[in-house]
Design a protein around this motif. Structure first.
Motif, PDB file in Angstrom:
ATOM      1  N   GLY A  27       0.823  -1.206   0.000  1.00  9.59           N
ATOM      2  CA  GLY A  27       0.000   0.000   0.000  1.00  9.59           C
ATOM      3  C   GLY A  27       0.854   1.252   0.000  1.00  9.59           C
ATOM      4  O   GLY A  27       0.573   2.225  -0.711  1.00  9.59           O
ATOM      5  N   MET A  28       1.955   1.222   0.783  1.00  9.69           N
ATOM      6  CA  MET A  28       2.873   2.369   0.818  1.00  9.69           C
ATOM      7  C   MET A  28       3.541   2.572  -0.541  1.00  9.69           C
ATOM      8  O   MET A  28       3.686   3.693  -1.021  1.00  9.69           O
ATOM      9  CB  MET A  28       3.976   2.157   1.852  1.00  9.69           C
ATOM     10  CG  MET A  28       3.517   2.062   3.282  1.00  9.69           C
ATOM     11  SD  MET A  28       3.098   3.656   3.988  1.00  9.69           S
ATOM     12  CE  MET A  28       4.678   4.377   4.222  1.00  9.69           C
ATOM     13  N   LEU A  29       4.001   1.454  -1.150  1.00 11.23           N
ATOM     14  CA  LEU A  29       4.713   1.559  -2.435  1.00 11.23           C
ATOM     15  C   LEU A  29       3.818   2.218  -3.473  1.00 11.23           C
ATOM     16  O   LEU A  29       4.241   3.127  -4.197  1.00 11.23           O
ATOM     17  CB  LEU A  29       5.131   0.174  -2.943  1.00 11.23           C
ATOM     18  CG  LEU A  29       6.149  -0.591  -2.098  1.00 11.23           C
ATOM     19  CD1 LEU A  29       6.512  -1.912  -2.776  1.00 11.23           C
ATOM     20  CD2 LEU A  29       7.404   0.243  -1.892  1.00 11.23           C
ATOM     21  N   ILE A  30       2.582   1.772  -3.546  1.00 16.98           N
ATOM     22  CA  ILE A  30       1.691   2.291  -4.583  1.00 16.98           C
ATOM     23  C   ILE A  30       1.148   3.663  -4.192  1.00 16.98           C
ATOM     24  O   ILE A  30       1.155   4.594  -4.988  1.00 16.98           O
ATOM     25  CB  ILE A  30       0.574   1.278  -4.863  1.00 16.98           C
ATOM     26  CG1 ILE A  30       1.260   0.047  -5.457  1.00 16.98           C
ATOM     27  CG2 ILE A  30      -0.486   1.858  -5.797  1.00 16.98           C
ATOM     28  CD1 ILE A  30       0.402  -1.042  -5.875  1.00 16.98           C
ATOM     29  N   GLY A  31       0.727   3.779  -2.938  1.00 15.59           N
ATOM     30  CA  GLY A  31       0.140   5.043  -2.487  1.00 15.59           C
ATOM     31  C   GLY A  31       1.104   6.208  -2.627  1.00 15.59           C
ATOM     32  O   GLY A  31       0.734   7.299  -3.073  1.00 15.59           O
ATOM     33  N   ASN A  32       2.375   5.984  -2.293  1.00 12.39           N
ATOM     34  CA  ASN A  32       3.353   7.067  -2.384  1.00 12.39           C
ATOM     35  C   ASN A  32       3.721   7.396  -3.821  1.00 12.39           C
ATOM     36  O   ASN A  32       4.350   8.418  -4.091  1.00 12.39           O
ATOM     37  CB  ASN A  32       4.619   6.703  -1.605  1.00 12.39           C
ATOM     38  CG  ASN A  32       4.444   6.953  -0.126  1.00 12.39           C
ATOM     39  OD1 ASN A  32       4.077   8.042   0.281  1.00 12.39           O
ATOM     40  ND2 ASN A  32       4.663   5.937   0.666  1.00 12.39           N
ATOM     41  N   SER A  33       3.376   6.506  -4.763  1.00  8.94           N
ATOM     42  CA  SER A  33       3.683   6.771  -6.170  1.00  8.94           C
ATOM     43  C   SER A  33       2.632   7.643  -6.832  1.00  8.94           C
ATOM     44  O   SER A  33       2.868   8.191  -7.908  1.00  8.94           O
ATOM     45  CB  SER A  33       3.771   5.450  -6.950  1.00  8.94           C
ATOM     46  OG  SER A  33       4.750   4.621  -6.405  1.00  8.94           O
ATOM     47  N   LEU A  34       1.465   7.745  -6.190  1.00  4.38           N
ATOM     48  CA  LEU A  34       0.337   8.390  -6.883  1.00  4.38           C
ATOM     49  C   LEU A  34       0.633   9.835  -7.280  1.00  4.38           C
ATOM     50  O   LEU A  34       0.480  10.212  -8.437  1.00  4.38           O
ATOM     51  CB  LEU A  34      -0.924   8.358  -6.013  1.00  4.38           C
ATOM     52  CG  LEU A  34      -1.525   6.972  -5.736  1.00  4.38           C
ATOM     53  CD1 LEU A  34      -2.784   7.115  -4.887  1.00  4.38           C
ATOM     54  CD2 LEU A  34      -1.849   6.265  -7.028  1.00  4.38           C
TER      55      LEU A  34
END
Lengths: 211, 262
Positions: free
Chosen positions: B132-139
């Motif tokens: 979730g962190m990996l994807i969320g921080n990429s947004l």
């Protein structure tokens, strides 16, 4: 130029071309440009002259009619071949405010020549600058800091450096004073093999046929 | 060391502080109050649901179910980026989704075999929150990168066409827009990374410290997360832009007008 005049091959054939943007429709264009000729399109603004140049280059599609360049129809298959033989000088020679590239005029010239597969010959650049009344110190100035008229003449010298068979010039003298207009016209006459020139004023190029 | 857990009454009373921003927004006539209220309500509902389903995902720890969940967050992430992009979703959603897949799979590979060597990254209590962190921080960066690229594409049509007319390939003619949008996307993230630990303590280590973890261990997680999301995000943006650029132009080398939202 006289040798080329003998051949009289049609370089560009514009047949019943009509261009349309939304509600706006240009007038119909119909003419043939032969090798060695200067064709000056001298029509009122809003008639679609610049759009015609863009249509020849495949940047916009003509609504009706046919554009044939070097014997090939302007379409998806031929357009890249056709573009390789053309030098286009847009009315406002603009470049992106690139973050990484060389921002000087010489850097700009070098970049365009690289793309065109032409090796930079600095002696020629200086010669053309001289003929066009440009100070060669401008080569080291940032290209975007040059005036419109200076950029137009840099664009003209690029046309000569690229040595393409057809020049499409969009108001090449619009930002030039009388003296520099004369230099530019002399330059076009000297170096351009065949030219389609758009102008809102009378350019008096001998050997050119006006419309 | 047991950490203090606030109860719901405390949270409700504490959240009353929102009256001040709402009042200020109203006073400034921003017309943003409705959007703000909806956002806060969404956050509440989403977090409530997350608290609920994370509990079960972690309890069951079922790999196929976890993978299904990951698929869901990748698609939701791509959808979020796509719908904030000024571009038609039909056009931009596939490149972003593929970009997220490539970025996420690449970085999670390093989590499985390097960061968690000897541990089990696929265990739901690590896999779900870290993914979730990996994807969320990429947004955010992905939104900025894609918006900036297509804005540049539209603004610099003449100079791009001049390059194309001079014989440049589409790749060359768009390379400056590409560079500018990558810079726009990652300059803030890079600046942010350099300030970690100095100005702000990011979420992961904050959470671990509150939960009673030794700060010198908490920073290990933080380093993994930052390295992971930065890599994931850069790959996502590059792959998305490469793919989007390929399909955004017609056979004449002209930007298709129907890729933009009207």
């Amino acid at each position: 130029m006289n040798d080329k005049l003998k051949n009289y091959l049609p370089v560009l054939e514009i047949k019943n071309v009509i261009i349309e943007f939304g509600d706006w429709i240009c007038e119909e264009f119909n003419f043939t440009l032969n090798e060695g000729e200067f064709f000056i399109l001298n029509k009122s603004s809003g008639s679609g002259k610049s759009s015609l140049l863009r249509a020849i280059l495949g940047f916009i599609k003509n609504k009706e009619g046919e554009i044939i360049c070097f014997g090939k129809k302007v379409n998806e298959e031929n357009i890249y071949e056709i573009r390789k033989q053309i030098s286009w000088l847009p009315q406002n020679l603009d470049v992106m405010k690139a973050p990484l590239h060389d921002k000087t005029t010489l850097g700009f010239i070098n970049n365009i020549l690289n793309i065109s597969d032409v090796v930079l010959d600095i002696r020629k650049v200086k010669e053309y600058f001289f003929e066009l009344g440009l100070n060669e110190n401008l080569l080291n100035s940032e290209f975007l800091s040059l005036s419109l008229g200076e950029r137009q003449r840099v664009g003209l010298s690029l046309c000569a450096l690229r040595e393409k068979a057809l020049w499409l010039l969009d108001e090449p003298t619009s930002s030039l004073d009388d003296k520099n207009t004369e230099l530019a016209i002399a330059f076009i006459k000297k170096y351009s093999p065949t030219s389609l020139i758009i102008s809102h004023r009378d350019l008096h190029i001998k050997g050119g046929k006006d419309e | 060391m047991n950490s203090f857990i606030p109860d719901w009454t405390n949270i409700a009373i504490g959240s009353l502080m929102l009256f001040v921003p709402i009042a200020l927004f109203l006073r400034a006539r921003l017309g943003l109050v409705k959007t703000l209220l909806i956002s806060i309500a969404r956050m509440g509902v989403q977090l409530f649901l997350v608290g609920f389903y994370l509990k079960y995902l972690i309890e069951w720890n079922n790999l196929p179910l976890n993978i299904l969940f990951l698929l869901f967050i990748i698609i939701a992430g791509a959808h979020t980026v796509g719908s904030r992009s000024d571009l038609k979703l039909k056009f931009i959603f596939p490149p972003i989704t593929i970009g997220f897949f490539v970025g996420y799979i690449f970085s999670s590979f390093f989590f499985i075999f390097a960061f968690f060597a000897g541990g089990d990254f696929l265990d739901a209590r690590y896999l779900i929150p870290i993914s979730g962190m990996l994807i969320g921080n990429s947004l955010t960066s992905a939104v900025v990168g894609i918006r900036s690229f297509f804005k540049n594409m539209n603004d610099n049509k003449d100079s791009r066409n001049y390059l194309i007319a001079s014989g440049a390939s589409l790749k060359t003619a768009t390379s400056e827009s590409f560079q500018m949008s990558i810079k726009d996307a990652f300059m803030p993230m890079i600046a942010n990374i350099s300030a970690i630990g100095l100005i702000w303590l990011p979420g992961t280590m904050t959470g671990q410290i509150i939960a009673g973890q030794d700060p010198s261990d908490a920073i290990k997680y933080q380093i993994m997360i930052v390295v992971g999301y930065f890599t994931c995000c850069v790959i996502t943006v590059f792959v998305s832009l490469w793919l989007a650029r390929r399909s955004a132009f017609d056979d004449f080398g002209q930007l298709k007008t129907n890729v933009y939202k009207v």
